[in-house]
Design a protein around this motif. Structure first.
Motif, PDB file in Angstrom:
ATOM      1  N   ASN A  64       6.908 -17.003  23.978  1.00 22.85           N
ATOM      2  CA  ASN A  64       7.095 -16.532  22.585  1.00 22.85           C
ATOM      3  C   ASN A  64       8.001 -17.574  21.743  1.00 22.85           C
ATOM      4  O   ASN A  64       8.197 -18.038  20.483  1.00 22.85           O
ATOM      5  CB  ASN A  64       8.386 -15.661  22.582  1.00 22.85           C
ATOM      6  CG  ASN A  64       7.521 -14.676  22.874  1.00 22.85           C
ATOM      7  OD1 ASN A  64       6.351 -14.186  22.321  1.00 22.85           O
ATOM      8  ND2 ASN A  64       7.663 -13.377  23.758  1.00 22.85           N
ATOM      9  N   THR A  68       6.229 -18.719  17.832  1.00 23.78           N
ATOM     10  CA  THR A  68       7.823 -18.266  16.786  1.00 23.78           C
ATOM     11  C   THR A  68       7.258 -19.479  15.833  1.00 23.78           C
ATOM     12  O   THR A  68       7.896 -19.453  15.012  1.00 23.78           O
ATOM     13  CB  THR A  68       9.233 -17.446  17.435  1.00 23.78           C
ATOM     14  OG1 THR A  68       9.560 -18.773  17.884  1.00 23.78           O
ATOM     15  CG2 THR A  68       9.256 -16.249  17.953  1.00 23.78           C
ATOM     16  N   GLY A  94       3.107 -16.246  14.460  1.00 22.28           N
ATOM     17  CA  GLY A  94       4.419 -15.572  15.628  1.00 22.28           C
ATOM     18  C   GLY A  94       3.538 -14.585  16.579  1.00 22.28           C
ATOM     19  O   GLY A  94       3.582 -13.796  17.446  1.00 22.28           O
ATOM     20  N   ASN A  96       1.512 -13.913  19.797  1.00 21.40           N
ATOM     21  CA  ASN A  96       1.353 -14.542  21.271  1.00 21.40           C
ATOM     22  C   ASN A  96       0.565 -14.150  22.402  1.00 21.40           C
ATOM     23  O   ASN A  96       0.498 -14.608  22.950  1.00 21.40           O
ATOM     24  CB  ASN A  96       2.909 -14.278  21.358  1.00 21.40           C
ATOM     25  CG  ASN A  96       2.807 -12.929  22.051  1.00 21.40           C
ATOM     26  OD1 ASN A  96       2.395 -12.140  21.629  1.00 21.40           O
ATOM     27  ND2 ASN A  96       4.311 -12.701  22.799  1.00 21.40           N
TER      28      ASN A  96
END
Length: 132
Positions: A64, A68, A94, A96
């Motif tokens: 993560n 991001t 974003g 993942n």
């Protein structure tokens, strides 16, 4: 007889397919310094994603913290023995997790090339993947 044998060999050699490592092999070699910078910048992220093969797909899970930061990118399963079998997926900001359906994969060796951009800088990590 020698000339006939030579002619047959030349015709045979000309008809063989040429599979370079990349379609634009020579162009990729021109900017070696930039690639060295990308490799140095990318090194801390070499283990920021996991590769797992299940019954349905090859699943790549991105941590993560890295996911991001990604503005855009792509993942390519590059097949060194035959570039026509390469598979590419876009990585959205974003996201993942990326999946390559097992039905699209052939048993053998691939190289997973994960390329992404963060704040206008390119990053790239390669990892070998064996499909069985």
């Amino acid at each position: 007889m020698f000339l006939a044998g030579s002619a047959v060999f030349i015709v045979f050699a000309v008809r063989q397919p040429v599979n370079l490592v990349h379609k634009n092999y020579y162009e990729k070699g021109v900017d070696h310094t930039e690639q060295m910078n990308v490799n140095a910048r990318s090194k801390p992220f070499a283990r920021s994603f996991d590769v797992n093969l299940n019954n349905e797909a090859l699943v790549i899970s991105i941590e993560n913290e890295l996911a991001t930061k990604i503005d855009s990118g792509n993942m390519q399963l590059y097949r060194p023995s035959d570039y026509t079998k390469d598979i590419k997926h876009e990585v959205l900001a974003g996201n993942n997790s990326i999946q390559f359906p097992k039905s699209e994969l052939i048993a053998g060796r691939y190289i997973l090339k994960f390329t992404w951009y963060t704040n206008g800088l390119r990053y790239e990590v390669d990892r070998p993947v064996n499909i069985q």
